[in-house]
Design an enzyme around this catalytic site. Structure first.
Site, mmCIF file in Angstrom:
data_model
loop_
_atom_site.group_PDB
_atom_site.id
_atom_site.type_symbol
_atom_site.label_atom_id
_atom_site.label_comp_id
_atom_site.label_asym_id
_atom_site.label_seq_id
_atom_site.Cartn_x
_atom_site.Cartn_y
_atom_site.Cartn_z
ATOM 1 N N ASN A 15 0.837 -1.214 0.000
ATOM 2 C CA ASN A 15 0.000 0.000 0.000
ATOM 3 C C ASN A 15 0.866 1.256 0.000
ATOM 4 O O ASN A 15 0.532 2.243 -0.656
ATOM 5 C CB ASN A 15 -0.942 0.009 1.207
ATOM 6 C CG ASN A 15 -2.189 -0.818 0.953
ATOM 7 O OD1 ASN A 15 -3.064 -0.406 0.192
ATOM 8 N ND2 ASN A 15 -2.254 -1.995 1.545
ATOM 9 N N LYS A 88 0.923 -2.039 15.279
ATOM 10 C CA LYS A 88 0.885 -1.682 16.701
ATOM 11 C C LYS A 88 -0.216 -0.665 16.969
ATOM 12 O O LYS A 88 -0.636 0.061 16.066
ATOM 13 C CB LYS A 88 2.232 -1.079 17.128
ATOM 14 C CG LYS A 88 3.370 -2.053 17.028
ATOM 15 C CD LYS A 88 3.288 -3.034 18.166
ATOM 16 C CE LYS A 88 4.464 -4.003 18.092
ATOM 17 N NZ LYS A 88 4.370 -5.058 19.091
ATOM 18 N N ILE A 90 -1.629 2.810 18.167
ATOM 19 C CA ILE A 90 -1.087 4.183 18.222
ATOM 20 C C ILE A 90 -1.345 4.724 19.629
ATOM 21 O O ILE A 90 -2.471 4.692 20.130
ATOM 22 C CB ILE A 90 -1.774 5.088 17.174
ATOM 23 C CG1 ILE A 90 -1.538 4.547 15.749
ATOM 24 C CG2 ILE A 90 -1.293 6.530 17.286
ATOM 25 C CD1 ILE A 90 -0.133 4.713 15.233
ATOM 26 N N ASN A 104 -6.260 4.833 8.472
ATOM 27 C CA ASN A 104 -5.862 3.427 8.416
ATOM 28 C C ASN A 104 -6.685 2.740 7.338
ATOM 29 O O ASN A 104 -7.763 3.212 6.982
ATOM 30 C CB ASN A 104 -6.138 2.765 9.773
ATOM 31 C CG ASN A 104 -5.694 1.310 9.810
ATOM 32 O OD1 ASN A 104 -4.624 0.961 9.283
ATOM 33 N ND2 ASN A 104 -6.503 0.439 10.391
ATOM 34 N N HIS A 106 -8.308 -1.116 6.401
ATOM 35 C CA HIS A 106 -8.597 -2.442 6.942
ATOM 36 C C HIS A 106 -9.152 -3.298 5.801
ATOM 37 O O HIS A 106 -10.012 -2.835 5.051
ATOM 38 C CB HIS A 106 -9.617 -2.325 8.080
ATOM 39 C CG HIS A 106 -9.858 -3.628 8.758
ATOM 40 N ND1 HIS A 106 -8.991 -4.159 9.687
ATOM 41 C CD2 HIS A 106 -10.854 -4.539 8.617
ATOM 42 C CE1 HIS A 106 -9.450 -5.324 10.105
ATOM 43 N NE2 HIS A 106 -10.576 -5.582 9.479
HETATM 44 C C1 GRF Z 1 -3.245 -4.656 4.059
HETATM 45 O O1 GRF Z 1 -4.072 -5.735 3.764
HETATM 46 C C2 GRF Z 1 -3.970 -3.643 4.905
HETATM 47 O O2 GRF Z 1 -5.357 -3.624 4.685
HETATM 48 C C3 GRF Z 1 -3.717 -4.136 6.305
HETATM 49 O O3 GRF Z 1 -2.425 -4.650 6.282
HETATM 50 C C4 GRF Z 1 -2.078 -5.063 4.953
HETATM 51 C C5 GRF Z 1 -0.810 -4.351 4.607
HETATM 52 O O4 GRF Z 1 -0.255 -4.778 3.393
HETATM 53 N N1 GRF Z 1 -3.924 -3.061 7.261
HETATM 54 P P1 GRF Z 1 0.981 -3.988 2.792
HETATM 55 O O5 GRF Z 1 2.079 -3.961 3.858
HETATM 56 O O6 GRF Z 1 0.510 -2.617 2.448
HETATM 57 O O7 GRF Z 1 1.401 -4.771 1.578
#
Ligand code: GRF
Length: 199
Positions: A15, A88, A90, A104, A106
Site C-alpha cells: 500500500n 501496533k 497508536i 488506516n 482495513h
Molecule cells: C493490508 O491488507 C492492509 O489492509 C492491512 O495490512 C495489509 C498491509 O499490506 N492493514 P501492505 O504492507 O501494504 O502490503
C-alpha cells in the site's frame, strides 16, 4: 503546498508503494507527498521500498508513551499520518495531537471483521468461515479503539466460491491499492481546506 505525509508500516509495504506512485503520478498537481516512512521494525521490507524511492526512513519504539513517534512527526512537520500495514496500537498522546489526522486501511467492511487481533490472513479466514458473499476494504480515521474511527471510504469485493484466505486477500489487496491512495488524497484536500478556514 502539498500536505506532508508520514506512512507507518510494519511489513511488506504494497500500500505504501501504491501511495507513493499515486502522488508521483499526479506530479505538479499533487496535493500531498510522502516525506517520511517509519516503522517499529527495522527489518520491515517496506523501508526498502521507501529508501528506493529516496524517501526518509526511521525506526521508532512503539512500546513507549508515544514520545518517539511524536518527536519524528514534529521533526518532519507531518500533516497527515497514514497507517499502511502498521500492526501496533497508536499511543493516546499521538492520537490526541493528531486527532482526525491519522488514517488506516482495513481489509474488510468494518465494523464487520475488525477489532483487536483481526489482521492479515485472520480477517479473510473469518470472512470465509462466516459464509459472507462479499467483503471489501475500509479506510477510516484512527481513534483510541481498534478499527472503530469514522469511516472515510469503503469498497465492496465479492467472495467467490472456493476462495481461500490467500485468493481472497489478493483480490482485496488489489482494491486497496486503488482505494487507499485516493482516500488519502481526499482527506489531505479536506484537511487543507479546514486549515485555511481556521487560519
Ligand atoms: C493490508 O491488507 C492492509 O489492509 C492491512 O495490512 C495489509 C498491509 O499490506 N492493514 P501492505 O504492507 O501494504 O502490503
Amino acid at each position: 503546498m502539498p500536505s506532508r505525509l508520514a506512512v507507518l508500516v510494519s511489513g511488506r509495504g504494497s500500500n505504501l508503494q501504491a501511495i507513493i506512485e499515486h502522488f508521483d503520478n499526479l506530479a505538479r498537481e499533487r496535493v500531498a507527498k510522502v516525506v517520511l516512512v517509519a516503522s517499529n521494525r527495522a527489518e520491515s521490507p517496506a523501508l526498502i521500498r521507501a529508501a528506493t524511492a529516496s524517501i526518509d526512513i526511521a525506526q521508532f519504539n512503539a512500546a513507549d508513551d508515544g514520545s518517539e513517534l511524536l518527536g519524528l512527526l514534529r521533526k518532519f512537520r507531518i500533516d497527515l499520518v497514514v497507517l499502511a500495514g502498521y500492526l501496533k496500537r497508536i499511543q493516546p498522546a499521538v492520537i490526541n495531537e493528531y486527532a482526525g489526522r491519522i488514517v488506516n486501511i482495513h481489509p474488510a467492511l468494518l465494523p464487520a471483521f475488525g477489532g483487536e487481533g483481526m489482521y492479515g490472513a485472520r480477517v479473510h479466514e473469518a470472512v470465509i468461515a462466516s459464509g459472507a458473499k462479499e467483503t471489501g476494504v475500509t479506510v477510516h480515521l484512527v481513534d483510541d479503539e481498534y478499527d472503530r474511527g469514522p469511516i472515510v471510504a469503503q469498497w465492496r469485493v465479492p467472495v467467490n466460491q472456493g476462495d481461500t484466505a490467500e485468493s481472497l486477500a489478493a483480490r482485496v489487496l488489489a482494491v486497496e491499492h486503488v482505494v487507499y491512495p485516493r482516500a488519502v488524497e481526499m482527506v489531505a484536500i479536506l484537511q487543507q481546506i479546514e486549515s485555511k478556514r481556521t487560519d
